[in-house]
Motif scaffolding. Structure first.
Motif, PDB file in Angstrom:
ATOM      1  N   VAL A  22       8.928   2.990  57.371  1.00  0.00           N
ATOM      2  CA  VAL A  22      10.339   3.370  57.400  1.00  0.00           C
ATOM      3  C   VAL A  22      11.092   2.492  58.394  1.00  0.00           C
ATOM      4  CG1 VAL A  22      11.958   5.209  58.051  1.00  0.00           C
ATOM      5  CG2 VAL A  22       9.987   5.739  56.607  1.00  0.00           C
ATOM      6  N   LEU A  23      10.497   2.259  59.547  1.00  0.00           N
ATOM      7  CA  LEU A  23      11.165   1.482  60.589  1.00  0.00           C
ATOM      8  C   LEU A  23      11.228  -0.013  60.283  1.00  0.00           C
ATOM      9  CD1 LEU A  23       9.868   3.288  63.805  1.00  0.00           C
ATOM     10  CD2 LEU A  23      12.120   3.474  62.714  1.00  0.00           C
ATOM     11  N   GLY A  31      16.146  11.863  62.423  1.00  0.00           N
ATOM     12  CA  GLY A  31      16.486  12.543  61.175  1.00  0.00           C
ATOM     13  C   GLY A  31      16.325  11.644  59.958  1.00  0.00           C
ATOM     14  N   ASP A  32      16.671  10.370  60.107  1.00  0.00           N
ATOM     15  CA  ASP A  32      16.500   9.418  59.003  1.00  0.00           C
ATOM     16  C   ASP A  32      15.019   9.195  58.697  1.00  0.00           C
ATOM     17  OD1 ASP A  32      19.262   9.091  58.838  1.00  0.00           O
ATOM     18  OD2 ASP A  32      19.251   7.388  60.235  1.00  0.00           O
ATOM     19  N   VAL A  33      14.217   9.113  59.752  1.00  0.00           N
ATOM     20  CA  VAL A  33      12.770   8.929  59.561  1.00  0.00           C
ATOM     21  C   VAL A  33      12.182  10.155  58.875  1.00  0.00           C
ATOM     22  CG1 VAL A  33      10.546   8.564  60.716  1.00  0.00           C
ATOM     23  CG2 VAL A  33      12.594   7.381  61.548  1.00  0.00           C
ATOM     24  N   VAL A  34      12.616  11.343  59.300  1.00  0.00           N
ATOM     25  CA  VAL A  34      12.155  12.591  58.678  1.00  0.00           C
ATOM     26  C   VAL A  34      12.445  12.559  57.188  1.00  0.00           C
ATOM     27  CG1 VAL A  34      12.606  15.078  58.524  1.00  0.00           C
ATOM     28  CG2 VAL A  34      12.324  14.002  60.763  1.00  0.00           C
ATOM     29  N   GLU A  35      13.672  12.202  56.840  1.00  0.00           N
ATOM     30  CA  GLU A  35      14.091  12.187  55.433  1.00  0.00           C
ATOM     31  C   GLU A  35      13.347  11.133  54.625  1.00  0.00           C
ATOM     32  OE1 GLU A  35      18.072  10.877  53.050  1.00  0.00           O
ATOM     33  OE2 GLU A  35      18.357  12.106  54.850  1.00  0.00           O
ATOM     34  N   HIS A  40       7.809  16.477  58.601  1.00  0.00           N
ATOM     35  CA  HIS A  40       8.588  17.430  59.400  1.00  0.00           C
ATOM     36  C   HIS A  40       9.031  16.808  60.714  1.00  0.00           C
ATOM     37  CE1 HIS A  40       7.968  20.837  56.794  1.00  0.00           C
ATOM     38  NE2 HIS A  40       6.696  20.506  56.680  1.00  0.00           N
ATOM     39  N   GLN A  41      10.154  17.285  61.221  1.00  0.00           N
ATOM     40  CA  GLN A  41      10.738  16.801  62.472  1.00  0.00           C
ATOM     41  C   GLN A  41       9.733  16.779  63.614  1.00  0.00           C
ATOM     42  OE1 GLN A  41      14.250  16.248  63.525  1.00  0.00           O
ATOM     43  NE2 GLN A  41      13.395  15.727  65.506  1.00  0.00           N
ATOM     44  N   SER A  42       8.968  17.856  63.779  1.00  0.00           N
ATOM     45  CA  SER A  42       8.021  17.922  64.900  1.00  0.00           C
ATOM     46  C   SER A  42       6.946  16.843  64.773  1.00  0.00           C
ATOM     47  CB  SER A  42       7.386  19.304  64.999  1.00  0.00           C
ATOM     48  OG  SER A  42       6.674  19.603  63.811  1.00  0.00           O
ATOM     49  N   ARG A  65      22.741   9.957  70.127  1.00  0.00           N
ATOM     50  CA  ARG A  65      21.642   9.582  69.220  1.00  0.00           C
ATOM     51  C   ARG A  65      20.583   8.771  69.946  1.00  0.00           C
ATOM     52  NH1 ARG A  65      23.952   6.466  64.291  1.00  0.00           N
ATOM     53  NH2 ARG A  65      24.215   4.932  65.922  1.00  0.00           N
ATOM     54  N   ARG A  66      19.384   8.847  69.412  1.00  0.00           N
ATOM     55  CA  ARG A  66      18.294   7.979  69.851  1.00  0.00           C
ATOM     56  C   ARG A  66      17.875   7.170  68.640  1.00  0.00           C
ATOM     57  NH1 ARG A  66      14.482  12.052  73.332  1.00  0.00           N
ATOM     58  NH2 ARG A  66      15.863  12.203  75.123  1.00  0.00           N
ATOM     59  N   LEU A  67      17.935   5.862  68.788  1.00  0.00           N
ATOM     60  CA  LEU A  67      17.570   4.977  67.683  1.00  0.00           C
ATOM     61  C   LEU A  67      16.208   4.357  67.962  1.00  0.00           C
ATOM     62  CD1 LEU A  67      21.032   3.272  67.200  1.00  0.00           C
ATOM     63  CD2 LEU A  67      20.000   5.059  65.782  1.00  0.00           C
ATOM     64  N   TYR A  68      15.334   4.434  66.965  1.00  0.00           N
ATOM     65  CA  TYR A  68      13.976   3.919  67.093  1.00  0.00           C
ATOM     66  C   TYR A  68      13.844   2.655  66.256  1.00  0.00           C
ATOM     67  CZ  TYR A  68      12.830   8.311  69.319  1.00  0.00           C
ATOM     68  OH  TYR A  68      12.796   9.369  70.180  1.00  0.00           O
ATOM     69  N   ALA A  69      13.113   1.692  66.802  1.00  0.00           N
ATOM     70  CA  ALA A  69      12.902   0.422  66.108  1.00  0.00           C
ATOM     71  C   ALA A  69      11.505  -0.093  66.421  1.00  0.00           C
ATOM     72  CB  ALA A  69      13.944  -0.603  66.558  1.00  0.00           C
ATOM     73  N   LEU A  70      10.987  -0.928  65.533  1.00  0.00           N
ATOM     74  CA  LEU A  70       9.688  -1.554  65.769  1.00  0.00           C
ATOM     75  C   LEU A  70       9.833  -2.651  66.808  1.00  0.00           C
ATOM     76  CD1 LEU A  70       8.317  -1.941  62.142  1.00  0.00           C
ATOM     77  CD2 LEU A  70       7.710  -0.202  63.835  1.00  0.00           C
ATOM     78  N   ARG A  71       8.814  -2.805  67.621  1.00  0.00           N
ATOM     79  CA  ARG A  71       8.736  -3.904  68.574  1.00  0.00           C
ATOM     80  C   ARG A  71       7.798  -4.947  67.969  1.00  0.00           C
ATOM     81  NH1 ARG A  71       6.311  -3.140  73.171  1.00  0.00           N
ATOM     82  NH2 ARG A  71       7.562  -4.714  74.209  1.00  0.00           N
TER      83      ARG A  71
END
Length: 121
Positions: A22-23, A31-35, A40-42, A65-71
């Motif tokens: 996804v990332l 929330g985008d990753v969950v979808e 599930h969110q947890s 917001r917290r934005l997650y990205a690949l390193r």
């Protein structure tokens, strides 16, 4: 070598691999990753924490917001480690290809000899 083992252990989990997929599309909120990953969110939060602690994922705050990205660094390290084995297997495959080509040429020569012999007889 421990980095590689840790990295493989981290990526061995299918849920974390789905999150990584996804990332690949760029920065995402939880929330985008969950979808997109169908988790599930947890679970997403737990696996993002593991991916973050192992260096695969970064988090950037953007207001609320917290934005997650690949390193890229851990993936480069994995690529470098895997390259050693790729070179080994490519060399073996090159030798195998050469052996097959030699066998094919021998069979073609044998077939020509048989045809020439039957034409003479």
């Amino acid at each position: 070598m421990s980095m590689q083992l840790d990295a493989f252990q981290v990526l061995a989990d299918p849920t974390r691999r789905r999150i990584v997929e996804v990332l690949r599309g760029g920065e995402q909120q939880v929330g985008d990753v969950v979808e997109k990953a169908g988790i599930h969110q947890s679970g997403v939060s737990r696996h993002l924490r593991i991916l973050s602690e192992s260096g695969f994922v970064s988090m950037r705050p953007d207001g609320q917001r917290r934005l997650y990205a690949l390193r890229p660094e851990p993936f480069r390290e994995l690529e470098a480690w895997l390259a050693q084995y790729r070179e080994l297997w490519e060399a073996r495959l090159d030798r195998f290809e050469a052996a097959l080509e030699k066998k094919k040429q021998q069979q073609q020569q044998q077939t020509r000899r048989v045809r020439e012999g039957s034409k003479r007889g």
